[in-house]
Design an enzyme around this catalytic site. Structure first.
Site, PDB file in Angstrom:
ATOM      1  N   PRO A  88       0.768  -1.282  -0.085  1.00 15.90           N
ATOM      2  CG  PRO A  88      -0.599  -1.387   1.707  1.00 15.90           C
ATOM      3  CD  PRO A  88       0.625  -1.962   1.210  1.00 15.90           C
ATOM      4  NE  ARG A 157      -4.893  -5.453 -22.174  1.00 14.66           N
ATOM      5  CZ  ARG A 157      -4.785  -4.089 -22.757  1.00 14.66           C
ATOM      6  NH1 ARG A 157      -3.921  -3.116 -22.418  1.00 14.66           N
ATOM      7  NH2 ARG A 157      -5.500  -3.640 -23.887  1.00 14.66           N
TER       8      ARG A 157
HETATM    9  C1  LIG Z   1      -3.633  -1.417  -3.326  1.00 10.24           C
HETATM   10  O1  LIG Z   1      -2.968  -2.276  -2.343  1.00 10.24           O
HETATM   11  C2  LIG Z   1      -1.948  -3.056  -2.804  1.00 10.24           C
HETATM   12  O2  LIG Z   1      -1.402  -2.867  -3.754  1.00 10.24           O
HETATM   13  C3  LIG Z   1      -1.378  -3.611  -1.572  1.00 10.24           C
HETATM   14  C4  LIG Z   1      -0.320  -4.598  -1.633  1.00 10.24           C
HETATM   15  C5  LIG Z   1      -0.446  -5.131  -0.240  1.00 10.24           C
HETATM   16  C6  LIG Z   1       0.467  -6.017   0.481  1.00 10.24           C
HETATM   17  C7  LIG Z   1      -0.013  -6.185   1.873  1.00 10.24           C
HETATM   18  C8  LIG Z   1       0.673  -6.992   2.626  1.00 10.24           C
HETATM   19  O3  LIG Z   1       1.922  -6.658   3.071  1.00 10.24           O
HETATM   20  S1  LIG Z   1      -1.583  -5.204   2.045  1.00 10.24           S
HETATM   21  C9  LIG Z   1      -1.289  -4.708   0.314  1.00 10.24           C
HETATM   22  N1  LIG Z   1      -2.079  -3.850  -0.442  1.00 10.24           N
END
Ligand SMILES: COC(=O)c1cc2cc(CO)sc2[nH]1
Length: 242
Positions: A88, A157
């Site tokens: 995130p 793709r």
């Molecule tokens: C839009 O959210 C992501 O790209 C995302 C990737 C990850 C990896 C997580 C655990 O470490 S939680 C999370 N959210």
């Protein structure tokens, strides 16, 4: 292109074997290997996480398990690789990034769970290879696996031969900086809704103009940020008159 994915939930990546991507794998355009991180644990509990230094909620994925796994996965193929870590806290993944990834010989995805992977794993590999921490959007998933499915589809793709009709990759949303406008097919009238007349006129100039106008309208309404990001010469007189 070779893609490796390291995860504690290999089953989450099963969709990569379906349909379009499944065919690309079958025809050798794409080589995908999914690895279970727990194969690199040595304790009876196969522990991959531990409490965070400094306290706080949740657990953090342990560096030594990731280090053993990534060392083995990277050593399995001599092609230069890019390590991609969905998080995130990552940089936004964009269509431009998808094109950049499509030019890579090899991508290795590290799927985090819990509160993420000990930062030293990224720091360690960043000293010897390109490492990207990316996010697929401003929301938080439970793990990186779904983000990997999104990124792999967006990249695959673009690979020559993966899509039936190469034109559609070139003309899809974002390729000219605008959202795609509405699309229609038969019947001409469906539940009282008629297909816009111009699309059945055979006048290709008028059709192109109509489609551009719809794309501009939709982009201005839904994604004004994309309009603002257009290069100054992107809009012609007719566009501005809209
Ligand atoms: C839009 O959210 C992501 O790209 C995302 C990737 C990850 C990896 C997580 C655990 O470490 S939680 C999370 N959210």
């Amino acid at each position: 292109m070779r893609i490796d994915v390291v995860t504690i939930f290999p089953g989450y990546l099963a969709p990569l074997r379906e349909a379009l991507l499944g065919r690309a794998v079958g025809t050798g355009l794409l080589d995908i290997a999914v690895h279970d991180l727990r194969d690199w644990t040595h304790d009876v509990h196969q522990a991959v996480d531990d409490a965070p230094y400094g306290g706080g909620p949740g657990m953090v994925m342990r560096p030594h398990v990731w280090g053993e796994a990534l060392d083995d996965v990277l050593a399995a193929d001599p092609r230069p690789a890019r390590l991609v870590v969905p998080t995130p806290a990552g940089r936004p993944f964009t269509q431009a990034a998808a094109h950049a990834y499509a030019a890579q010989e090899r991508l290795v995805f590290a799927c985090g769970r819990y509160e993420g992977i000990d930062q030293r794993v990224v720091d360690h590999y960043a000293a010897s290879m390109p490492v990207d921490e990316i996010s697929i959007g401003d929301y938080v998933l439970v793990g990186g696996e779904v983000a990997v499915l999104v990124v792999v589809e967006a990249v695959a793709r673009l690979l020559p031969g993966v899509l039936g009709n190469p034109r559609s990759a070139a003309e899809d949303s974002f390729s000219d900086g605008l959202l795609e406008g509405p699309a229609y097919t038969r019947p001409e009238v469906w539940r009282g809704h008629a297909v816009p007349e111009v699309l059945r006129s055979g006048n290709h100039g008028a059709i192109a103009r109509w489609r551009r106008d719809r794309a501009l309208e939709r982009t201005a309404e839904r994604r004004p940020d994309l309009i603002a990001a257009l290069p100054p010469d992107a809009l012609d007189e007719a566009d501005r008159a809209l």
